[in-house]
Structures are given as structure tokens and as C-alpha cells.
Scaffold this motif. Sequence first.
Motif, short mmCIF file in Angstrom:
data_model
loop_
_atom_site.label_atom_id
_atom_site.label_comp_id
_atom_site.label_asym_id
_atom_site.label_seq_id
_atom_site.Cartn_x
_atom_site.Cartn_y
_atom_site.Cartn_z
N PRO A 9 0.80 -1.23 0.00
CA PRO A 9 0.00 0.00 0.00
C PRO A 9 0.83 1.28 0.00
O PRO A 9 0.44 2.26 -0.58
N VAL A 121 -14.31 -2.71 6.17
CA VAL A 121 -13.08 -2.58 5.40
C VAL A 121 -13.36 -2.15 3.95
O VAL A 121 -12.54 -1.49 3.32
N GLN A 139 -10.01 -7.30 -2.03
CA GLN A 139 -8.91 -6.63 -1.34
C GLN A 139 -9.09 -6.74 0.17
O GLN A 139 -8.14 -7.00 0.91
N LEU A 143 -6.63 -8.36 3.01
CA LEU A 143 -6.10 -7.60 4.15
C LEU A 143 -6.49 -8.25 5.47
O LEU A 143 -5.68 -8.31 6.41
N ARG A 146 -4.32 -11.05 6.04
CA ARG A 146 -2.98 -10.58 6.39
C ARG A 146 -2.88 -10.23 7.87
O ARG A 146 -1.83 -10.43 8.49
N ALA A 171 -6.68 -3.12 9.15
CA ALA A 171 -7.03 -3.56 7.80
C ALA A 171 -7.87 -2.49 7.10
O ALA A 171 -7.67 -2.20 5.91
N LEU A 174 -5.63 0.27 5.98
CA LEU A 174 -4.77 -0.15 4.86
C LEU A 174 -5.54 -0.23 3.55
O LEU A 174 -4.97 -0.06 2.47
N ALA A 175 -6.84 -0.50 3.65
CA ALA A 175 -7.67 -0.65 2.45
C ALA A 175 -7.71 0.62 1.61
O ALA A 175 -7.98 0.57 0.41
N LYS A 177 -5.16 2.28 0.91
CA LYS A 177 -3.81 2.41 0.33
C LYS A 177 -3.13 3.71 0.75
O LYS A 177 -2.69 4.52 -0.08
#
Length: 263
Positions: A9, A121, A139, A143, A146, A171, A174-175, A177
Motif C-alpha cells: 500500500p 473494510v 482486497q 487484508l 494478512r 485492515a 490499509l484498504a 492504500k
Amino acid sequence: GADLRKGLPGDTGSAAGTGDGRPLVRLEKVNKHFGQLHVLRDIDLDIRRGEVVVVIGPSGSGKSTLCRAINRLEPIDSGTIEIDGQRLPEEGKELARLRADVGMVFQSFNLFAHKTILQNVTLGPIKVRKMGKAEAEEQAMALLERVGIGHQAAKYPAQLSGGQQQRAAIARALAMKPKVMLFDEPTSALDPEMVNEVLEVMTELAREGMTMIVVTHEMGFARRAADKVVFMADGEIVEENTPDEFFDNTRTERAKDFLSKII
Ligand code: ADP
Ligand code: MG
């Protein structure tokens, strides 16, 4: 290193902001008052791409205000804040776009209670990044896997433990980016046995090259993951050094005093 970060990201896939030596986040002479209270005093801070900066300091020293200022959740009185070479405007569409470059994780998990973990998310990418639903879900699942909670995707926040909720919040951030992630005491509200599972996710993120600003009292994390420790007191950056230097060769009395109380 830059190679580890390909496709993550934080990787914009271009040399912009790196090749020219400009920091990803730059604060210059930032000042902020709450009434008479001068909470940020001439803050100068540069954060390079891929750098992990841990901010520590006593309660009330301005750490949260600093994070909120970087995300423009809090207006500043003077000075400048630049993200990837772009100065943050006070408001407007441009601000919304630049703010999306900054992921934020708070002490309280701040998940939407009436949405599932998966919906939490996918919401931002669909609404703000105009991503299609299928792509956003794909996506999101990646995440959630992850951060170790893929199997919880269909649940609601209240059905998860605090540690799982905080990992979902990571998460979710992070989604979008983001180019930089801000963490404001992400483990302070957790039961002790859940602190490590969140720190592990953050350590992994740091290892993968994410640019991070982390306010925390977890000194083990600071030593392990930080490139730079920033010690704040009374709205000022009092000390700024590598973790080894900061912990083993503390320079100022204020920092020594603080460390003696928490370690
Ligand atoms: P820290 O995160 O280091 O504990 P904060 O940034 O939350 O410190 O707060 C710095 C100072 O600003 C504290 O004295 C706090 O009481 C004050 N403060 C924070 N937010 C506000 C606000 N919205 N209105 C007035 N004072 C505030
Ligand atoms: Mg705080």
C-alpha cells in the motif's frame, strides 16, 4: 528497503518523493493552541518514506494533537504540513483526497458497530476511492487474512475481541492504500494478552516498509521497530534520536525522568 515494498500500500510505484530526497511527511514550525494552552510549539519533523517514527512522552504533551494535525482532523495556527510534497490545505475536496493518503488507527477501535468487519473494510474504498464492490471485497479479504482475522469477516465488531477489532481497524486503514499510517496508542485500550497480536501486525507492516508514525508506551516495540524515537514534552520535541541512542544515551533530564517512570 525499497525492494521489499513493491506492490504494498505505501508503494506509489514511482520515484516521486523519493528520488528528490524530499521527506514523505514534513512539518515545519507547526504551532497549535487550545485557547491559552500552547499544545504544539514550533514542531519541525521530517519522516522519510519507509521510516517508522515512534512518538513518546507524558500524557498531555501533545502527541494526539500532533497526529490529528497531520491528518487535518485538527487545524493548526501556523506552520506547514506537507505530505508527499503537497501542502495540506485547510479544507475542501483536495483535503479529502490528501487525507485519504493518511491512514489512522486510534486507541478506541472506531469500527462501525452496525456493519460487518468486511463492510467496515470495504466502505472507504467503495465510497472514497470509487472501487467496485467485488474488487473492494477481494482486497478486504486479503487484508483481513494478512492481519489474521479472515475467518471473522462476516461478524460484527462487538463479536470480536479487542485485539481482533484493532486488527480490523488496521485492515480498514490499509484498504485506502495510505502513504503513511498513524497509530495513536493503538494498544492502550487492550487487555494485556491482546497487545502483542496487534504489535506483531504493526511490526510486520514496518518490516514491509510502510511509513509509520506510532504513538505508544510500548518501549519494546519502539526499540524493535522504530527508525527514530521522538520524545515530546509540553508541546515540544525535546529529543529525537535512533532508538539505541535514545534509550541507552538519553540526553535530556526530561526524557530520563519520563523513562524512569515507565520502564
Ligand atoms: P497527549 O496525546 O500527549 O496525551 P494531547 O495532544 O491529547 O496530549 O493533549 C495536549 C494538551 O491539549 C492537553 O493539555 C490536553 O488537555 C489539551 N487538549 C487536547 N485536545 C483539546 C481540545 N479539543 N480542547 C482543549 N484542550 C485540548
Ligand atoms: Mg494522546
